[in-house]
Design a protein around this motif. Structure first.
Motif, PDB file in Angstrom:
ATOM      1  N   THR A  50      18.550  -3.321   3.691  1.00  6.76           N
ATOM      2  CA  THR A  50      17.525  -3.187   2.659  1.00  6.76           C
ATOM      3  C   THR A  50      17.528  -4.439   1.784  1.00  6.76           C
ATOM      4  O   THR A  50      18.501  -5.186   1.748  1.00  6.76           O
ATOM      5  CB  THR A  50      17.795  -1.972   1.764  1.00  6.76           C
ATOM      6  OG1 THR A  50      19.057  -2.160   1.131  1.00  6.76           O
ATOM      7  CG2 THR A  50      17.809  -0.679   2.555  1.00  6.76           C
ATOM      8  N   ALA A  51      16.417  -4.644   1.101  1.00  5.87           N
ATOM      9  CA  ALA A  51      16.312  -5.714   0.106  1.00  5.87           C
ATOM     10  C   ALA A  51      15.388  -5.166  -0.971  1.00  5.87           C
ATOM     11  O   ALA A  51      14.579  -4.271  -0.690  1.00  5.87           O
ATOM     12  CB  ALA A  51      15.727  -6.974   0.738  1.00  5.87           C
ATOM     13  N   PRO A  52      15.484  -5.665  -2.186  1.00  3.59           N
ATOM     14  CA  PRO A  52      14.591  -5.150  -3.222  1.00  3.59           C
ATOM     15  C   PRO A  52      13.127  -5.370  -2.820  1.00  3.59           C
ATOM     16  O   PRO A  52      12.811  -6.345  -2.121  1.00  3.59           O
ATOM     17  CB  PRO A  52      14.945  -5.994  -4.453  1.00  3.59           C
ATOM     18  CG  PRO A  52      16.297  -6.549  -4.165  1.00  3.59           C
ATOM     19  CD  PRO A  52      16.392  -6.705  -2.675  1.00  3.59           C
ATOM     20  N   PRO A  53      12.232  -4.491  -3.260  1.00  8.10           N
ATOM     21  CA  PRO A  53      10.812  -4.662  -2.912  1.00  8.10           C
ATOM     22  C   PRO A  53      10.226  -5.872  -3.623  1.00  8.10           C
ATOM     23  O   PRO A  53      10.724  -6.275  -4.666  1.00  8.10           O
ATOM     24  CB  PRO A  53      10.176  -3.374  -3.444  1.00  8.10           C
ATOM     25  CG  PRO A  53      11.084  -2.925  -4.545  1.00  8.10           C
ATOM     26  CD  PRO A  53      12.469  -3.337  -4.134  1.00  8.10           C
ATOM     27  N   VAL A  54       9.161  -6.423  -3.030  1.00 13.86           N
ATOM     28  CA  VAL A  54       8.418  -7.481  -3.727  1.00 13.86           C
ATOM     29  C   VAL A  54       7.137  -6.859  -4.282  1.00 13.86           C
ATOM     30  O   VAL A  54       6.686  -5.808  -3.815  1.00 13.86           O
ATOM     31  CB  VAL A  54       8.107  -8.682  -2.806  1.00 13.86           C
ATOM     32  CG1 VAL A  54       9.396  -9.334  -2.345  1.00 13.86           C
ATOM     33  CG2 VAL A  54       7.256  -8.272  -1.616  1.00 13.86           C
ATOM     34  N   LYS A  55       6.566  -7.515  -5.267  1.00 10.78           N
ATOM     35  CA  LYS A  55       5.416  -6.932  -5.964  1.00 10.78           C
ATOM     36  C   LYS A  55       4.098  -7.638  -5.642  1.00 10.78           C
ATOM     37  O   LYS A  55       3.055  -7.275  -6.171  1.00 10.78           O
ATOM     38  CB  LYS A  55       5.683  -6.912  -7.471  1.00 10.78           C
ATOM     39  CG  LYS A  55       6.851  -5.997  -7.798  1.00 10.78           C
ATOM     40  CD  LYS A  55       7.126  -5.898  -9.271  1.00 10.78           C
ATOM     41  CE  LYS A  55       8.329  -4.983  -9.519  1.00 10.78           C
ATOM     42  NZ  LYS A  55       8.720  -4.949 -10.913  1.00 10.78           N
ATOM     43  N   GLN A  56       4.181  -8.671  -4.810  1.00  7.41           N
ATOM     44  CA  GLN A  56       2.963  -9.313  -4.295  1.00  7.41           C
ATOM     45  C   GLN A  56       2.920  -9.020  -2.810  1.00  7.41           C
ATOM     46  O   GLN A  56       3.929  -9.212  -2.118  1.00  7.41           O
ATOM     47  CB  GLN A  56       3.058 -10.834  -4.461  1.00  7.41           C
ATOM     48  CG  GLN A  56       2.766 -11.337  -5.863  1.00  7.41           C
ATOM     49  CD  GLN A  56       1.297 -11.171  -6.215  1.00  7.41           C
ATOM     50  OE1 GLN A  56       0.441 -11.285  -5.354  1.00  7.41           O
ATOM     51  NE2 GLN A  56       1.018 -10.877  -7.494  1.00  7.41           N
ATOM     52  N   ARG A  57       1.745  -8.607  -2.304  1.00  2.00           N
ATOM     53  CA  ARG A  57       1.670  -8.325  -0.872  1.00  2.00           C
ATOM     54  C   ARG A  57       2.037  -9.571  -0.078  1.00  2.00           C
ATOM     55  O   ARG A  57       1.414 -10.622  -0.236  1.00  2.00           O
ATOM     56  CB  ARG A  57       0.269  -7.842  -0.502  1.00  2.00           C
ATOM     57  CG  ARG A  57       0.118  -7.580   0.988  1.00  2.00           C
ATOM     58  CD  ARG A  57      -1.027  -6.634   1.319  1.00  2.00           C
ATOM     59  NE  ARG A  57      -2.167  -6.807   0.458  1.00  2.00           N
ATOM     60  CZ  ARG A  57      -3.051  -7.803   0.553  1.00  2.00           C
ATOM     61  NH1 ARG A  57      -2.926  -8.718   1.479  1.00  2.00           N
ATOM     62  NH2 ARG A  57      -4.072  -7.866  -0.261  1.00  2.00           N
ATOM     63  N   PRO A  58       3.088  -9.481   0.785  1.00  2.00           N
ATOM     64  CA  PRO A  58       3.519 -10.678   1.515  1.00  2.00           C
ATOM     65  C   PRO A  58       2.458 -11.149   2.518  1.00  2.00           C
ATOM     66  O   PRO A  58       1.615 -10.376   2.963  1.00  2.00           O
ATOM     67  CB  PRO A  58       4.784 -10.220   2.239  1.00  2.00           C
ATOM     68  CG  PRO A  58       5.211  -8.953   1.570  1.00  2.00           C
ATOM     69  CD  PRO A  58       3.957  -8.317   1.058  1.00  2.00           C
ATOM     70  N   GLU A  59       2.562 -12.404   2.876  1.00  2.00           N
ATOM     71  CA  GLU A  59       1.743 -13.011   3.932  1.00  2.00           C
ATOM     72  C   GLU A  59       1.863 -12.175   5.204  1.00  2.00           C
ATOM     73  O   GLU A  59       2.954 -11.708   5.538  1.00  2.00           O
ATOM     74  CB  GLU A  59       2.322 -14.413   4.198  1.00  2.00           C
ATOM     75  CG  GLU A  59       1.529 -15.297   5.102  1.00  2.00           C
ATOM     76  CD  GLU A  59       0.446 -16.050   4.317  1.00  2.00           C
ATOM     77  OE1 GLU A  59      -0.463 -16.545   4.987  1.00  2.00           O
ATOM     78  OE2 GLU A  59       0.512 -16.120   3.074  1.00  2.00           O
ATOM     79  N   GLY A  60       0.746 -11.950   5.890  1.00  2.41           N
ATOM     80  CA  GLY A  60       0.812 -11.205   7.158  1.00  2.41           C
ATOM     81  C   GLY A  60       0.773  -9.699   6.969  1.00  2.41           C
ATOM     82  O   GLY A  60       0.927  -8.958   7.936  1.00  2.41           O
ATOM     83  N   TRP A  61       0.607  -9.237   5.736  1.00  4.42           N
ATOM     84  CA  TRP A  61       0.428  -7.799   5.476  1.00  4.42           C
ATOM     85  C   TRP A  61      -1.049  -7.607   5.146  1.00  4.42           C
ATOM     86  O   TRP A  61      -1.460  -7.851   4.000  1.00  4.42           O
ATOM     87  CB  TRP A  61       1.241  -7.330   4.270  1.00  4.42           C
ATOM     88  CG  TRP A  61       2.721  -7.288   4.410  1.00  4.42           C
ATOM     89  CD1 TRP A  61       3.538  -8.274   4.868  1.00  4.42           C
ATOM     90  CD2 TRP A  61       3.583  -6.194   4.023  1.00  4.42           C
ATOM     91  NE1 TRP A  61       4.843  -7.872   4.792  1.00  4.42           N
ATOM     92  CE2 TRP A  61       4.898  -6.599   4.273  1.00  4.42           C
ATOM     93  CE3 TRP A  61       3.361  -4.924   3.484  1.00  4.42           C
ATOM     94  CZ2 TRP A  61       5.996  -5.784   4.013  1.00  4.42           C
ATOM     95  CZ3 TRP A  61       4.458  -4.112   3.225  1.00  4.42           C
ATOM     96  CH2 TRP A  61       5.754  -4.529   3.493  1.00  4.42           C
ATOM     97  N   PRO A  62      -1.876  -7.158   6.085  1.00  2.00           N
ATOM     98  CA  PRO A  62      -3.296  -6.976   5.757  1.00  2.00           C
ATOM     99  C   PRO A  62      -3.472  -5.919   4.660  1.00  2.00           C
ATOM    100  O   PRO A  62      -2.675  -4.976   4.575  1.00  2.00           O
ATOM    101  CB  PRO A  62      -3.906  -6.487   7.074  1.00  2.00           C
ATOM    102  CG  PRO A  62      -2.926  -6.858   8.132  1.00  2.00           C
ATOM    103  CD  PRO A  62      -1.574  -6.850   7.481  1.00  2.00           C
ATOM    104  N   PRO A  63      -4.495  -6.092   3.826  1.00  2.00           N
ATOM    105  CA  PRO A  63      -4.729  -5.106   2.758  1.00  2.00           C
ATOM    106  C   PRO A  63      -5.204  -3.779   3.323  1.00  2.00           C
ATOM    107  O   PRO A  63      -5.689  -3.704   4.445  1.00  2.00           O
ATOM    108  CB  PRO A  63      -5.833  -5.754   1.923  1.00  2.00           C
ATOM    109  CG  PRO A  63      -6.505  -6.724   2.824  1.00  2.00           C
ATOM    110  CD  PRO A  63      -5.497  -7.158   3.841  1.00  2.00           C
ATOM    111  N   THR A  64      -5.053  -2.733   2.522  1.00  2.00           N
ATOM    112  CA  THR A  64      -5.571  -1.422   2.929  1.00  2.00           C
ATOM    113  C   THR A  64      -6.498  -0.906   1.840  1.00  2.00           C
ATOM    114  O   THR A  64      -6.476  -1.371   0.704  1.00  2.00           O
ATOM    115  CB  THR A  64      -4.449  -0.391   3.146  1.00  2.00           C
ATOM    116  OG1 THR A  64      -3.970   0.049   1.877  1.00  2.00           O
ATOM    117  CG2 THR A  64      -3.303  -0.930   3.966  1.00  2.00           C
TER     118      THR A  64
END
Ligand SMILES: C[S@@+](CC[C@H](N)C(=O)[O-])C[C@H]1O[C@@H](n2cnc3c(N)ncnc32)[C@H](O)[C@@H]1O
Length: 234
Positions: A199-213
């Motif tokens: 695990t790693a802490p979550p990020v708060k900006q949608r990372p590159e390569g994650w299409p929006p929903t």
């Protein structure tokens, strides 16, 4: 179709097909004529690579695709990956299908070789796919079930995490996003208490390569802060 598997290992009841408004004529054709051509066959579960029109390089699984924006964007960007997109809500299924075939082509227009739809509870696949058969998994904005008495319905759950770990190969990534503060804390708690995934802490900006929903857009519009996690199967 109704779920007919032993669901004792599931945290809660399985979902059947969810119906919203009555379907319009085009939607009914999509369900009757297009969905059967794209459905991931039960007979392919034991050897999921056989469930596509050609041998895929990898197999990715998305749980609860909603309107299908993320599934279609991932499929377009990764056409050699076999993509199993799961959703139980009819309007969501129709939304994705309507962008795969044009009006009038429900029965005959070609459908993608490497995109398949599972229109039952995704947890059936989690129970029945072979060990280490999936290369990547997505859970984008799952239903939050914020009341604690409904916690067993949350997709992230110690039992479901074990099921996901079994089907994901070592090194496989599981992407999770949520905008709900209760669910965010719950993900941290559940994933912090297991050792099957790094695990790693979550990020708060949608990372590159994650299409929006679609759901994410609504969350942002309402001023909610999404968290984006990347878990890696050990
Ligand atoms: C809050 S919506 C998010 C939809 C989409 N991922 C998005 O971000 O726009 C959650 C979706 O997951 C679906 N869902 C919930 N549990 C599911 C399950 N066990 N199997 C398949 N779909 C599920 C629901 O029908 C719903 O459409």
């Amino acid at each position: 179709m109704t779920a007919s598997v032993d669901v004792k290992a599931s945290p809660d009841r399985l979902y059947g097909r969810h119906r919203g408004h009555p379907l319009r004529a085009r939607q009914q054709r999509l369900m009757d004529q297009t969905l059967p051509r794209l459905r991931f066959a039960e007979s392919a579960i034991a050897d999921p690579a056989t469930g596509f029109g050609r041998a895929p390089e990898q197999i990715w699984l998305e749980v609860g695709f909603g309107g299908g924006e993320h599934s279609l964007a991932q499929h377009a960007a990764n056409p050699d990956v076999g993509y199993i997109a799961c959703e139980v809500f009819e309007n969501g299924l129709c939304s994705l299908l309507s962008r795969v075939v044009p009006e009038g082509g429900e029965e005959t227009a070609p459908v993608p070789d490497t995109l398949r739809i599972w229109d039952e509870d995704a947890r059936i696949l989690l129970q029945r796919l072979p060990d280490a058969s999936i290369d990547r998994m997505f859970l984008m904005f799952p239903d939050p079930w914020p009341k604690s008495r409904h916690a067993k319905r949350r997709f992230i759950h110690p039992e479901t995490v074990k099921m996901a770990a079994r089907i994901l190969r070592p090194g496989a990534v599981w992407r999770v996003a949520s905008d709900d503060p209760t669910y965010q804390a719950w993900v941290e708690e559940v994933m912090g208490a297991q050792d099957l995934f790094e695990t790693a802490p979550p990020v708060k900006q949608r990372p590159e390569g994650w299409p929006p929903t679609r759901y994410e857009a609504k969350a942002l519009q309402a001023g909610r802060q999404p968290f984006y996690w990347t878990f890696v199967r050990r």
